[in-house]
Design a protein around this motif. Structure first.
Motif, mmCIF file in Angstrom:
data_model
loop_
_atom_site.group_PDB
_atom_site.id
_atom_site.type_symbol
_atom_site.label_atom_id
_atom_site.label_comp_id
_atom_site.label_asym_id
_atom_site.label_seq_id
_atom_site.Cartn_x
_atom_site.Cartn_y
_atom_site.Cartn_z
ATOM 1 N N ALA A 1 0.947 -1.051 -0.154
ATOM 2 C CA ALA A 1 0.004 0.078 -0.005
ATOM 3 C C ALA A 1 0.941 1.256 0.197
ATOM 4 N N VAL A 2 1.937 1.213 0.640
ATOM 5 C CA VAL A 2 3.037 2.228 0.601
ATOM 6 C C VAL A 2 3.519 2.391 -0.693
ATOM 7 N N VAL A 3 3.733 1.353 -1.133
ATOM 8 C CA VAL A 3 4.710 1.557 -2.642
ATOM 9 C C VAL A 3 3.528 2.192 -3.660
ATOM 10 N N PHE A 4 2.295 1.760 -3.527
ATOM 11 C CA PHE A 4 1.257 2.323 -4.588
ATOM 12 C C PHE A 4 0.959 3.752 -4.126
ATOM 13 N N LYS A 5 0.909 3.999 -2.832
ATOM 14 C CA LYS A 5 0.704 5.678 -2.577
ATOM 15 C C LYS A 5 1.934 6.289 -3.193
ATOM 16 N N THR A 6 3.004 5.753 -2.789
ATOM 17 C CA THR A 6 4.359 6.747 -3.245
ATOM 18 C C THR A 6 4.386 6.884 -4.890
ATOM 19 N N SER A 7 3.731 5.784 -5.607
ATOM 20 C CA SER A 7 3.806 5.821 -6.848
ATOM 21 C C SER A 7 2.700 6.808 -7.301
ATOM 22 N N VAL A 8 1.791 7.077 -6.503
ATOM 23 C CA VAL A 8 0.669 8.155 -6.811
ATOM 24 C C VAL A 8 1.268 9.293 -6.695
ATOM 25 N N PHE A 9 2.028 9.655 -5.607
ATOM 26 C CA PHE A 9 2.478 10.988 -5.444
ATOM 27 C C PHE A 9 3.692 11.366 -6.666
ATOM 28 N N LEU A 10 4.410 10.124 -7.163
ATOM 29 C CA LEU A 10 5.255 10.341 -8.181
ATOM 30 C C LEU A 10 4.526 10.682 -9.615
ATOM 31 N N SER A 11 3.384 9.882 -9.550
ATOM 32 C CA SER A 11 2.708 10.313 -11.026
ATOM 33 C C SER A 11 2.050 11.680 -10.894
ATOM 34 N N LEU A 12 1.437 12.263 -9.779
ATOM 35 C CA LEU A 12 1.068 13.389 -9.776
ATOM 36 C C LEU A 12 2.130 14.644 -9.942
ATOM 37 N N ASN A 13 3.352 14.269 -9.334
ATOM 38 C CA ASN A 13 4.285 15.156 -9.728
ATOM 39 C C ASN A 13 4.806 15.427 -10.975
ATOM 40 N N LEU A 14 4.744 14.181 -11.675
ATOM 41 C CA LEU A 14 4.933 14.266 -13.123
ATOM 42 C C LEU A 14 4.268 14.681 -13.990
ATOM 43 N N LEU A 15 2.781 14.672 -13.595
ATOM 44 C CA LEU A 15 1.557 15.236 -14.441
ATOM 45 C C LEU A 15 1.769 16.783 -14.074
ATOM 46 N N CYS A 16 1.885 17.209 -12.877
ATOM 47 C CA CYS A 16 2.114 18.625 -12.726
ATOM 48 C C CYS A 16 3.095 19.469 -13.722
ATOM 49 N N LEU B 1 4.538 9.267 4.141
ATOM 50 C CA LEU B 1 4.228 7.786 3.983
ATOM 51 C C LEU B 1 5.150 7.004 4.353
ATOM 52 N N ASN B 2 6.353 7.204 4.235
ATOM 53 C CA ASN B 2 7.486 6.204 4.288
ATOM 54 C C ASN B 2 8.087 6.205 5.811
ATOM 55 N N TYR B 3 7.736 7.319 6.620
ATOM 56 C CA TYR B 3 8.361 7.647 7.791
ATOM 57 C C TYR B 3 7.347 8.193 8.954
ATOM 58 N N HIS B 4 7.563 7.397 9.997
ATOM 59 C CA HIS B 4 6.552 7.654 11.137
ATOM 60 C C HIS B 4 7.288 7.952 12.524
ATOM 61 N N TRP B 5 6.581 8.450 13.369
ATOM 62 C CA TRP B 5 7.169 8.798 14.666
ATOM 63 C C TRP B 5 7.674 7.746 15.278
ATOM 64 N N SER B 6 7.070 6.616 15.113
ATOM 65 C CA SER B 6 7.252 5.423 15.993
ATOM 66 C C SER B 6 8.457 4.390 15.238
ATOM 67 N N ASP B 7 8.817 4.944 14.308
ATOM 68 C CA ASP B 7 10.082 3.859 13.429
ATOM 69 C C ASP B 7 11.293 4.617 14.192
ATOM 70 N N SER B 8 12.411 3.642 14.168
ATOM 71 C CA SER B 8 13.343 3.934 14.945
ATOM 72 C C SER B 8 14.776 3.292 13.934
ATOM 73 N N TYR B 9 15.773 3.769 14.533
ATOM 74 C CA TYR B 9 17.083 3.327 13.845
ATOM 75 C C TYR B 9 17.995 3.116 15.008
ATOM 76 N N GLN B 10 19.376 2.803 14.593
ATOM 77 C CA GLN B 10 20.198 2.340 15.441
ATOM 78 C C GLN B 10 21.294 3.408 15.598
ATOM 79 N N CYS B 11 21.412 3.551 17.042
ATOM 80 C CA CYS B 11 22.317 4.572 17.499
ATOM 81 C C CYS B 11 23.031 3.982 18.552
ATOM 82 N N LEU B 12 23.981 5.117 19.026
ATOM 83 C CA LEU B 12 25.115 4.603 20.230
ATOM 84 C C LEU B 12 24.253 4.708 21.466
#
Length: 356
Positions: free
Chosen positions: A113-128, A190-201
Motif C-alpha cells: 500500500a505504501v509503494v502504491f501511494k508513493t507511486s501515486v505521488f510520483l505520478s501527480l508530480n510528473l503530471l504537474c 508515507l514512509n516515515y512515522h514517529w514510531s520508527d527507529s534507527y540504530q544509535c549509540l
C-alpha cells in the motif's frame, strides 16, 4: 504501449534498484539518509523527463488546434479534456511500474500500500510538470522560448522547495508553488512515522540500548528545518498526506485552466477577426452590387429612352429626306431650264449664221 518507453522505465528501475540495493535493511542513521536519498532521486527522476517533450508536442498541438478553429470541427472544451485524459492515461502509470520494480531491490517501503501511494505521488508530480510544459508550449510561439522558460521554472521550483539549503524568509513562501515540495513531503510522510527507529549509540529507554526514534535523528531535523514536518510525535498532521495530494491536484489543474483560457482568448480573437472581415466583404459586396445595379438601371433607362426617341428621329429623318428630294428636284428643273435656254440660243445663232 511504446516498447522503447517500456524498456527505458524498466532499465531505470533496475539500475536504481541495483545502485541502492538493500539499503532498507540498514537501520543505522546512514541507512536512513540513503533511503531518503533514494526517495528524492526517484522524485527528481519523475519530474523533468516528460516536461520538455510536452513543450514540443503542445506547441505543435496548439498550431493544429488554431487551424481547426476556422473549420469549427470540434469544441475547445472537448479538445482540452481529451488531451488531459490522454496524458493521464499514457503517463500516469509509469511511476507505478518503476516503484514496483525498484523498491524491492532497495528493500524500502515493504508495504504494498505504501509503494502504491508513493507511486501515486510520483505520478501527480510528473503530471504537474507535464501540465506546466503543455502550458509553456501553448503560450510561446517557438519551441526554443518554451524550452528556456521550462528550464527556468523547473529549476526554480526545485531550488524554492528548500531541499538544498534553508531558504530566506522572503523566498520560502514560493515553496508552496513547487510540486516537488508537496510530492516529497507526502512521500516522506508515507514512509516515515514517529514510531520508527534507527540504530544509535545511546538508545531510548522505550526501545532499547541501541535504538532511537527517527524523530531525533539529524536527517529528520534537517527536513523540519526546511519546512517538511515529518515523524513528529505530537503533530498528527505529520502523517496526513491528503493536503499534499490536494495541492498537487491544484497545481496540475492551474496550468490546464490557464492553457484553456489562452486558447479561448485566441479563438475569440480569431472569430472576431473573421466576423469583421465578413462584415467588410458584405459591405463591399453591397456597395458593388449597388453600383452594378445602378449601372444596369442606367443602361436600361438609356436604352428605353433611345427606343422611345427612335420613331421621332425616323419621322424627322423622313421629313429631311423629303425636303432634300424637293430641293434636288427644283435644282434639277432649274438646270434643265438653263440647258434648254442655252440650246435655244445656240440654235438661233446657227440660224443667223446660215442666213448671213
Amino acid at each position: 504501449i511504446n516498447i522503447f518507453r517500456l524498456v527505458e522505465v524498466l532499465g531505470l528501475a533496475v539500475i536504481t534498484g541495483v545502485v541502492f540495493f538493500d539499503i532498507g535493511s540498514n537501520t543505522s542513521n546512514r541507512g536512513l539518509r540513503e533511503s531518503i536519498s533514494l526517495l528524492f532521486f526517484s522524485l527528481t527522476l519523475w519530474t523533468f523527463n516528460r516536461m520538455y517533450p510536452a513543450v514540443v508536442s503542445f506547441n505543435q498541438w496548439r498550431r493544429r488546434v488554431m487551424k481547426d478553429f476556422s473549420k469549427d470541427d470540434y469544441s475547445l472544451e472537448a479538445a482540452c479534456i481529451v488531451q488531459a485524459v490522454v496524458h493521464i492515461c499514457s503517463e500516469g502509470w509509469w511511476p507505478l511500474l518503476y516503484c514496483f520494480v525498484c523498491f524491492p531491490f532497495a528493500q524500502v517501503a515493504g508495504n504494498i500500500a505504501v509503494v502504491f501511494k508513493t507511486s501515486v505521488f510520483l505520478s501527480l508530480n510528473l503530471l504537474c510538470y507535464i501540465s506546466l510544459g503543455s502550458l509553456l508550449g501553448t503560450i510561446f510561439g517557438t519551441v526554443s522560448w518554451g524550452m528556456i522558460a521550462a528550464t527556468l521554472i523547473s529549476q526554480a521550483s526545485i531550488l524554492c522547495a528548500g531541499f538544498y539549503t534553508t531558504l530566506p524568509s522572503f523566498i520560502s513562501v514560493f515553496r508552496y508553488l513547487s510540486p516537488v515540495y508537496h510530492a516529497f513531503s507526502g512521500i516522506l510522510k508515507l514512509n516515515y512515522h514517529w514510531s520508527d527507529s534507527y540504530q544509535c549509540l545511546r538508545g531510548d529507554a522505550e526501545l532499547g540500548a541501541t535504538q532511537c526514534f527517527i524523530e531525533f535523528s539529524g536527517s529528520i531535523d534537517d527536513l523540519k528545518a526546511r519546512g517538511i514536518n515529518v515523524a513528529s510525535f505530537n503533530d498528527p498532521m505529520s502523517s496526513v498526506v491528503w493536503p499534499q495530494m490536494l495541492a498537487l491536484v491544484g497545481l496540475y489543474m492551474l496550468p490546464q485552466l490557464c492553457m484553456y483560457g489562452f486558447l479561448k482568448l485566441c479563438k475569440w480573437l480569431l472569430s472576431s477577426d473573421s466576423n469583421q472581415q465578413e462584415t467588410q466583404e458584405a459591405n463591399s459586396g453591397h456597395s458593388s452590387s449597388f453600383r452594378s445595379g445602378f449601372m444596369r438601371n442606367s443602361v436600361h433607362s438609356m436604352r428605353n429612352y433611345a427606343n422611345n426617341l427612335a420613331p421621332e428621329r425616323a419621322l424627322e429623318r423622313q421629313k429631311a429626306m423629303k425636303r432634300l428630294s424637293i430641293r434636288s428636284m427644283r435644282r434639277l428643273s432649274s438646270v434643265r431650264s438653263l440647258l434648254s435656254s442655252i440650246g435655244m440660243c445656240a440654235e438661233e445663232e446657227s440660224v443667223d449664221e446660215r442666213s448671213a
